[in-house]
Write a protein that holds these residues in place. Structure first.
Motif, PDB file in Angstrom:
ATOM      1  N   HIS A 194       0.808  -1.353   0.089  1.00  0.00           N
ATOM      2  CA  HIS A 194       0.053  -0.061   0.065  1.00  0.00           C
ATOM      3  C   HIS A 194       0.906   1.199  -0.078  1.00  0.00           C
ATOM      4  O   HIS A 194       1.989   1.226   0.592  1.00  0.00           O
ATOM      5  CB  HIS A 194      -0.747   0.179   1.484  1.00  0.00           C
ATOM      6  N   THR A 195       0.348   2.226  -0.385  1.00  0.00           N
ATOM      7  CA  THR A 195       0.942   3.792  -0.329  1.00  0.00           C
ATOM      8  C   THR A 195      -0.108   4.516   0.122  1.00  0.00           C
ATOM      9  O   THR A 195      -1.548   4.091   0.242  1.00  0.00           O
ATOM     10  CB  THR A 195       1.385   4.276  -1.654  1.00  0.00           C
ATOM     11  N   THR A 196       0.313   5.507   0.918  1.00  0.00           N
ATOM     12  CA  THR A 196      -0.510   6.616   1.720  1.00  0.00           C
ATOM     13  C   THR A 196      -0.808   7.768   0.838  1.00  0.00           C
ATOM     14  O   THR A 196       0.670   8.503   0.756  1.00  0.00           O
ATOM     15  CB  THR A 196      -0.295   6.493   3.053  1.00  0.00           C
ATOM     16  N   LYS A 197      -1.591   8.538   0.373  1.00  0.00           N
ATOM     17  CA  LYS A 197      -1.798   9.684  -0.110  1.00  0.00           C
ATOM     18  C   LYS A 197      -2.875  10.574   0.397  1.00  0.00           C
ATOM     19  O   LYS A 197      -4.117   9.914   0.564  1.00  0.00           O
ATOM     20  CB  LYS A 197      -1.771   9.478  -1.827  1.00  0.00           C
ATOM     21  N   ASN A 198      -2.517  11.636   0.845  1.00  0.00           N
ATOM     22  CA  ASN A 198      -3.676  12.693   1.375  1.00  0.00           C
ATOM     23  C   ASN A 198      -4.420  11.879   2.480  1.00  0.00           C
ATOM     24  O   ASN A 198      -5.719  11.654   2.613  1.00  0.00           O
ATOM     25  CB  ASN A 198      -4.707  12.936   0.260  1.00  0.00           C
ATOM     26  N   SER A 199      -3.808  11.150   3.294  1.00  0.00           N
ATOM     27  CA  SER A 199      -3.994  10.525   4.556  1.00  0.00           C
ATOM     28  C   SER A 199      -5.123   9.154   4.222  1.00  0.00           C
ATOM     29  O   SER A 199      -6.045   8.719   4.839  1.00  0.00           O
ATOM     30  CB  SER A 199      -5.175  11.454   5.381  1.00  0.00           C
ATOM     31  N   SER A 200      -4.926   8.847   2.838  1.00  0.00           N
ATOM     32  CA  SER A 200      -5.878   7.604   2.447  1.00  0.00           C
ATOM     33  C   SER A 200      -4.840   6.675   1.827  1.00  0.00           C
ATOM     34  O   SER A 200      -4.144   6.942   0.970  1.00  0.00           O
ATOM     35  CB  SER A 200      -6.672   8.113   1.197  1.00  0.00           C
ATOM     36  N   MET A 201      -5.227   5.233   2.313  1.00  0.00           N
ATOM     37  CA  MET A 201      -4.337   4.260   1.936  1.00  0.00           C
ATOM     38  C   MET A 201      -4.893   3.557   0.529  1.00  0.00           C
ATOM     39  O   MET A 201      -6.027   3.529   0.494  1.00  0.00           O
ATOM     40  CB  MET A 201      -4.550   3.125   3.090  1.00  0.00           C
ATOM     41  N   HIS A 202      -4.002   3.421  -0.086  1.00  0.00           N
ATOM     42  CA  HIS A 202      -4.238   2.765  -1.541  1.00  0.00           C
ATOM     43  C   HIS A 202      -3.468   1.434  -1.762  1.00  0.00           C
ATOM     44  O   HIS A 202      -2.125   1.772  -1.933  1.00  0.00           O
ATOM     45  CB  HIS A 202      -4.200   3.849  -2.851  1.00  0.00           C
ATOM     46  N   GLU A 203      -4.061   0.618  -2.253  1.00  0.00           N
ATOM     47  CA  GLU A 203      -3.445  -0.817  -2.538  1.00  0.00           C
ATOM     48  C   GLU A 203      -2.463  -0.430  -3.758  1.00  0.00           C
ATOM     49  O   GLU A 203      -3.188  -0.096  -4.914  1.00  0.00           O
ATOM     50  CB  GLU A 203      -4.196  -1.883  -2.605  1.00  0.00           C
ATOM     51  N   VAL A 204      -1.270  -0.986  -4.054  1.00  0.00           N
ATOM     52  CA  VAL A 204      -0.554  -0.998  -5.179  1.00  0.00           C
ATOM     53  C   VAL A 204      -0.114  -2.299  -5.555  1.00  0.00           C
ATOM     54  O   VAL A 204      -0.117  -3.230  -4.819  1.00  0.00           O
ATOM     55  CB  VAL A 204       0.554  -0.011  -5.181  1.00  0.00           C
ATOM     56  N   GLY A 205       0.016  -2.725  -6.931  1.00  0.00           N
ATOM     57  CA  GLY A 205       0.626  -3.802  -7.184  1.00  0.00           C
ATOM     58  C   GLY A 205       2.003  -4.230  -7.220  1.00  0.00           C
ATOM     59  O   GLY A 205       2.647  -5.321  -7.107  1.00  0.00           O
ATOM     60  N   SER A 206       2.951  -3.085  -7.069  1.00  0.00           N
ATOM     61  CA  SER A 206       4.528  -3.258  -6.891  1.00  0.00           C
ATOM     62  C   SER A 206       5.068  -2.030  -6.563  1.00  0.00           C
ATOM     63  O   SER A 206       4.276  -0.904  -6.691  1.00  0.00           O
ATOM     64  CB  SER A 206       4.830  -3.676  -8.376  1.00  0.00           C
ATOM     65  N   PHE A 207       6.171  -1.888  -6.154  1.00  0.00           N
ATOM     66  CA  PHE A 207       6.890  -0.845  -5.983  1.00  0.00           C
ATOM     67  C   PHE A 207       8.140  -0.881  -6.535  1.00  0.00           C
ATOM     68  O   PHE A 207       9.009  -2.079  -6.682  1.00  0.00           O
ATOM     69  CB  PHE A 207       7.459  -0.774  -4.529  1.00  0.00           C
ATOM     70  N   THR A 208       8.810   0.203  -7.334  1.00  0.00           N
ATOM     71  CA  THR A 208      10.083   0.380  -7.977  1.00  0.00           C
ATOM     72  C   THR A 208      11.277   0.327  -6.773  1.00  0.00           C
ATOM     73  O   THR A 208      10.987   1.269  -5.932  1.00  0.00           O
ATOM     74  CB  THR A 208      10.039   1.456  -9.020  1.00  0.00           C
ATOM     75  N   VAL A 209      12.344  -0.199  -7.093  1.00  0.00           N
ATOM     76  CA  VAL A 209      13.514  -0.047  -6.431  1.00  0.00           C
ATOM     77  C   VAL A 209      14.580   0.428  -7.316  1.00  0.00           C
ATOM     78  O   VAL A 209      15.001  -0.193  -7.956  1.00  0.00           O
ATOM     79  CB  VAL A 209      13.980  -1.332  -5.555  1.00  0.00           C
ATOM     80  N   PRO A 210      14.843   1.709  -7.113  1.00  0.00           N
ATOM     81  CA  PRO A 210      15.627   2.415  -8.102  1.00  0.00           C
ATOM     82  C   PRO A 210      17.146   2.049  -8.155  1.00  0.00           C
ATOM     83  O   PRO A 210      17.567   1.789  -7.168  1.00  0.00           O
ATOM     84  CB  PRO A 210      15.514   3.905  -8.411  1.00  0.00           C
ATOM     85  N   ALA A 211      17.794   1.864  -9.242  1.00  0.00           N
ATOM     86  CA  ALA A 211      19.158   1.589  -9.268  1.00  0.00           C
ATOM     87  C   ALA A 211      19.922   2.856  -8.537  1.00  0.00           C
ATOM     88  O   ALA A 211      19.651   4.061  -8.662  1.00  0.00           O
ATOM     89  CB  ALA A 211      19.772   1.535 -10.743  1.00  0.00           C
ATOM     90  N   GLY A 212      20.738   2.321  -7.708  1.00  0.00           N
ATOM     91  CA  GLY A 212      21.554   3.181  -6.727  1.00  0.00           C
ATOM     92  C   GLY A 212      20.602   4.172  -6.067  1.00  0.00           C
ATOM     93  O   GLY A 212      20.992   5.256  -5.269  1.00  0.00           O
ATOM     94  N   GLY A 213      19.467   3.579  -5.588  1.00  0.00           N
ATOM     95  CA  GLY A 213      18.598   4.265  -4.769  1.00  0.00           C
ATOM     96  C   GLY A 213      17.853   3.366  -3.530  1.00  0.00           C
ATOM     97  O   GLY A 213      18.308   2.194  -3.289  1.00  0.00           O
ATOM     98  N   LYS A 214      16.702   3.905  -3.282  1.00  0.00           N
ATOM     99  CA  LYS A 214      16.035   3.126  -1.929  1.00  0.00           C
ATOM    100  C   LYS A 214      14.583   3.062  -2.298  1.00  0.00           C
ATOM    101  O   LYS A 214      13.977   4.049  -2.611  1.00  0.00           O
ATOM    102  CB  LYS A 214      16.402   3.603  -0.685  1.00  0.00           C
ATOM    103  N   LEU A 215      13.806   1.972  -1.618  1.00  0.00           N
ATOM    104  CA  LEU A 215      12.518   1.806  -1.584  1.00  0.00           C
ATOM    105  C   LEU A 215      12.365   1.906   0.038  1.00  0.00           C
ATOM    106  O   LEU A 215      12.799   1.004   0.748  1.00  0.00           O
ATOM    107  CB  LEU A 215      11.934   0.570  -2.177  1.00  0.00           C
ATOM    108  N   VAL A 216      11.691   2.943   0.617  1.00  0.00           N
ATOM    109  CA  VAL A 216      11.291   2.993   1.957  1.00  0.00           C
ATOM    110  C   VAL A 216       9.843   2.843   2.210  1.00  0.00           C
ATOM    111  O   VAL A 216       8.889   3.367   1.622  1.00  0.00           O
ATOM    112  CB  VAL A 216      11.605   4.456   2.543  1.00  0.00           C
ATOM    113  N   LEU A 217       9.644   1.823   3.037  1.00  0.00           N
ATOM    114  CA  LEU A 217       8.369   1.516   3.632  1.00  0.00           C
ATOM    115  C   LEU A 217       8.372   1.859   5.132  1.00  0.00           C
ATOM    116  O   LEU A 217       9.104   1.391   5.742  1.00  0.00           O
ATOM    117  CB  LEU A 217       8.034   0.056   3.477  1.00  0.00           C
ATOM    118  N   GLY A 218       7.550   2.970   5.467  1.00  0.00           N
ATOM    119  CA  GLY A 218       7.399   3.577   6.777  1.00  0.00           C
ATOM    120  C   GLY A 218       6.249   4.206   7.179  1.00  0.00           C
ATOM    121  O   GLY A 218       5.191   4.140   6.409  1.00  0.00           O
ATOM    122  N   LEU A 219       6.116   4.609   8.460  1.00  0.00           N
ATOM    123  CA  LEU A 219       4.707   4.919   8.744  1.00  0.00           C
ATOM    124  C   LEU A 219       4.239   6.192   7.882  1.00  0.00           C
ATOM    125  O   LEU A 219       5.057   7.111   7.735  1.00  0.00           O
ATOM    126  CB  LEU A 219       4.756   5.562  10.369  1.00  0.00           C
ATOM    127  N   GLY A 220       3.080   6.160   7.650  1.00  0.00           N
ATOM    128  CA  GLY A 220       2.495   7.370   6.762  1.00  0.00           C
ATOM    129  C   GLY A 220       2.820   7.194   5.371  1.00  0.00           C
ATOM    130  O   GLY A 220       2.479   8.352   4.744  1.00  0.00           O
TER     131      GLY A 220
END
Length: 150
Positions: A78-104
């Motif tokens: 899930h991702t949260t936008k405008n205080s609303s939770m939305h299910e997503v099918g995937s997350f990109t992990v960019p080259a040389g970067g990070k995918l952060v899953l955290g509160l909010g």
């Protein structure tokens, strides 16, 4: 004859040099590491949230396509936008970067749990990626009010 040998040697040296350059430029693909994983002890017995960071030190993007565990019947991203939770099918992990899953923000929802996880337990998760090997993580369950870095 000497001229032909010299030209042949020069041509072979040029080919070897080009091979070294091309090898050095070859893609090493995604190189992933998971850190900071935790699950806050949930209030309810049948669902929990999960958080972690995936760092990609490789030179190619990858995608987190799913997360599985014998501990939960279903795990959704899930991702949260405008205080609303939305299910997503995937997350990109960019080259040389990070995918952060955290509160909010981006996070996992673990549903239909085998039992309510308590602080001190560990929950096994398997992270599945497109173009990279799966990663097994033993995720610690932290007290309900836990905040990383505090």
């Amino acid at each position: 004859m000497r001229r032909r040998v010299t030209l042949t040697a020069a041509a072979l040296a040029a080919v070897a040099s080009l091979a070294l350059v091309l090898t050095g430029c070859a893609s090493k693909g995604p190189e992933l590491k998971v850190s900071g994983a935790y699950i806050p002890q949930p209030a309810l017995a049948d669902m929990a949230a999960g958080y972690f960071t995936v760092t990609n030190t490789g030179d190619a993007d990858t995608t987190l396509t799913s997360v599985t565990s014998g501990f939960a019947a279903d795990i959704t991203m899930h991702t949260t936008k405008n205080s609303s939770m939305h299910e997503v099918g995937s997350f990109t992990v960019p080259a040389g970067g990070k995918l952060v899953l955290g509160l909010g923000g981006n996070h996992l929802m673990l549903m239909d749990l085998k039992h309510k996880p308590l602080a001190g337990e560990k929950v096994p998760l398997q992270l599945h990626f497109r173009g990279a090997d799966a990663i097994n993580v033993q995720v610690p369950v932290e007290p309900a009010g836990y905040r990383p870095g505090n």
